[in-house]
Design a protein around this motif. Structure first.
Motif, short mmCIF file in Angstrom:
data_model
loop_
_atom_site.label_atom_id
_atom_site.label_comp_id
_atom_site.label_asym_id
_atom_site.label_seq_id
_atom_site.Cartn_x
_atom_site.Cartn_y
_atom_site.Cartn_z
N VAL A 97 0.84 -1.36 0.04
CA VAL A 97 -0.33 0.33 0.18
C VAL A 97 1.08 1.31 -0.20
N TRP A 98 1.76 1.09 1.24
CA TRP A 98 2.48 2.74 1.04
C TRP A 98 3.72 2.81 -0.44
N GLY A 150 -11.06 2.60 -2.39
CA GLY A 150 -11.42 1.94 -3.15
C GLY A 150 -10.08 1.82 -4.49
N GLU A 151 -9.57 2.98 -5.21
CA GLU A 151 -9.39 3.10 -6.55
C GLU A 151 -7.49 2.18 -5.63
N LEU A 152 -6.98 2.73 -4.61
CA LEU A 152 -5.85 1.69 -4.18
C LEU A 152 -6.12 -0.14 -4.20
N ALA A 153 -7.89 -0.12 -3.24
CA ALA A 153 -7.93 -1.39 -2.82
C ALA A 153 -8.23 -2.00 -4.22
N LYS A 154 -8.88 -1.44 -5.61
CA LYS A 154 -8.51 -2.57 -6.77
C LYS A 154 -7.03 -2.75 -7.08
N GLU A 202 -9.45 -11.52 -5.59
CA GLU A 202 -10.25 -11.40 -7.03
C GLU A 202 -11.39 -9.83 -6.41
N LYS A 203 -10.74 -9.41 -4.78
CA LYS A 203 -11.07 -8.49 -4.43
C LYS A 203 -10.45 -7.94 -3.15
N MET A 204 -10.60 -6.81 -2.78
CA MET A 204 -10.08 -5.97 -1.64
C MET A 204 -10.72 -5.11 -0.46
N ILE A 230 -7.43 -1.12 2.99
CA ILE A 230 -6.36 -0.24 2.75
C ILE A 230 -6.49 1.06 3.63
N GLY A 231 -7.22 1.31 4.36
CA GLY A 231 -7.34 2.57 5.39
C GLY A 231 -6.58 2.37 6.07
N GLY A 232 -6.45 0.96 6.77
CA GLY A 232 -6.46 0.83 7.67
C GLY A 232 -3.96 0.76 7.81
N ALA A 233 -3.89 0.38 6.30
CA ALA A 233 -2.94 0.20 5.86
C ALA A 233 -1.45 1.39 6.04
N VAL A 234 -3.06 2.47 5.18
CA VAL A 234 -2.31 3.81 5.25
C VAL A 234 -2.18 4.57 6.30
#
Length: 182
Positions: free
Chosen positions: A90-91, A106-110, A119-121, A126-130
């Motif tokens: 993520v970073w 959402g864009e980062l998740a994709k 298939e999905k994230m 992502i918010g947790g990692a950010v």
């Protein structure tokens, strides 16, 4: 040994930390709790204030350029953020968000789903990692927004997130902040 220093700028005091001549932390100092949270996360070694440590001086120079309206390269500073493999993915994506632009969780998740062959994230993952990014500003977590332009979450506070985006001349006219306390 971990060396620390403080950068004083127009957005307040920013804590800096290094180990082995690599930057391992950069965070807004709002109160002692913020510093303590960072130190707890590095599972402390010996920590010493050392303003003249070369990497910390280099990070301060980077911040001077950045806050002066320039676009210093992230490659100018050796970074070593501590985190899980997932968080580091993520970073690394945060680093790729261009100066003055934003993207959504959402864009980062994709993108993370593609990289990890899933298939999905979940955007929440992502918010947790950010939110655990230990090197704010340089690893630009302030460039991540919620769906539909919501200026959600920022460890330094929404006001600082807005100030950083304005400094970068990001188009924030379409963005908004919903205060959940109202």
């Amino acid at each position: 040994m971990i060396y620390t220093s403080v950068y004083r700028g127009f957005l307040g005091e920013i804590g800096l930390a290094s180990r082995d001549n690599r930057l391992i932390g950069l965070w807004f100092l709002r109160e002692q709790a913020d510093t303590q949270r960072f130190y707890n996360e590095i599972h402390t070694q010996e920590i010493q204030e050392k303003s003249d440590e070369p990497i910390l001086r280099q990070a301060k120079e980077w911040l001077e350029q950045y806050f002066g309206g320039k676009k210093p390269s992230i490659d100018e500073i050796p970074l070593e953020p501590s985190g899980s493999g997932f968080a580091k993915i993520v970073w690394n994506l945060l680093i790729q968000i261009p100066y003055g632009e934003v993207c959504t969780y959402g864009e980062l998740a994709k993108e993370v789903a593609k990289i990890t062959h899933k298939e999905k994230m979940a955007a929440q993952a992502i918010g947790g990692a950010v939110g655990r990014n230990p090197i704010g500003i340089i690893i630009p977590c302030h460039r991540v927004i919620g769906a539909n332009g919501n200026l959600t979450g920022y460890t330094g506070g929404i006001e600082k997130k807005i100030a950083l985006l304005e400094l970068e001349r990001a188009n924030i006219k379409r963005l908004y902040y919903f205060d959940k306390t109202l």
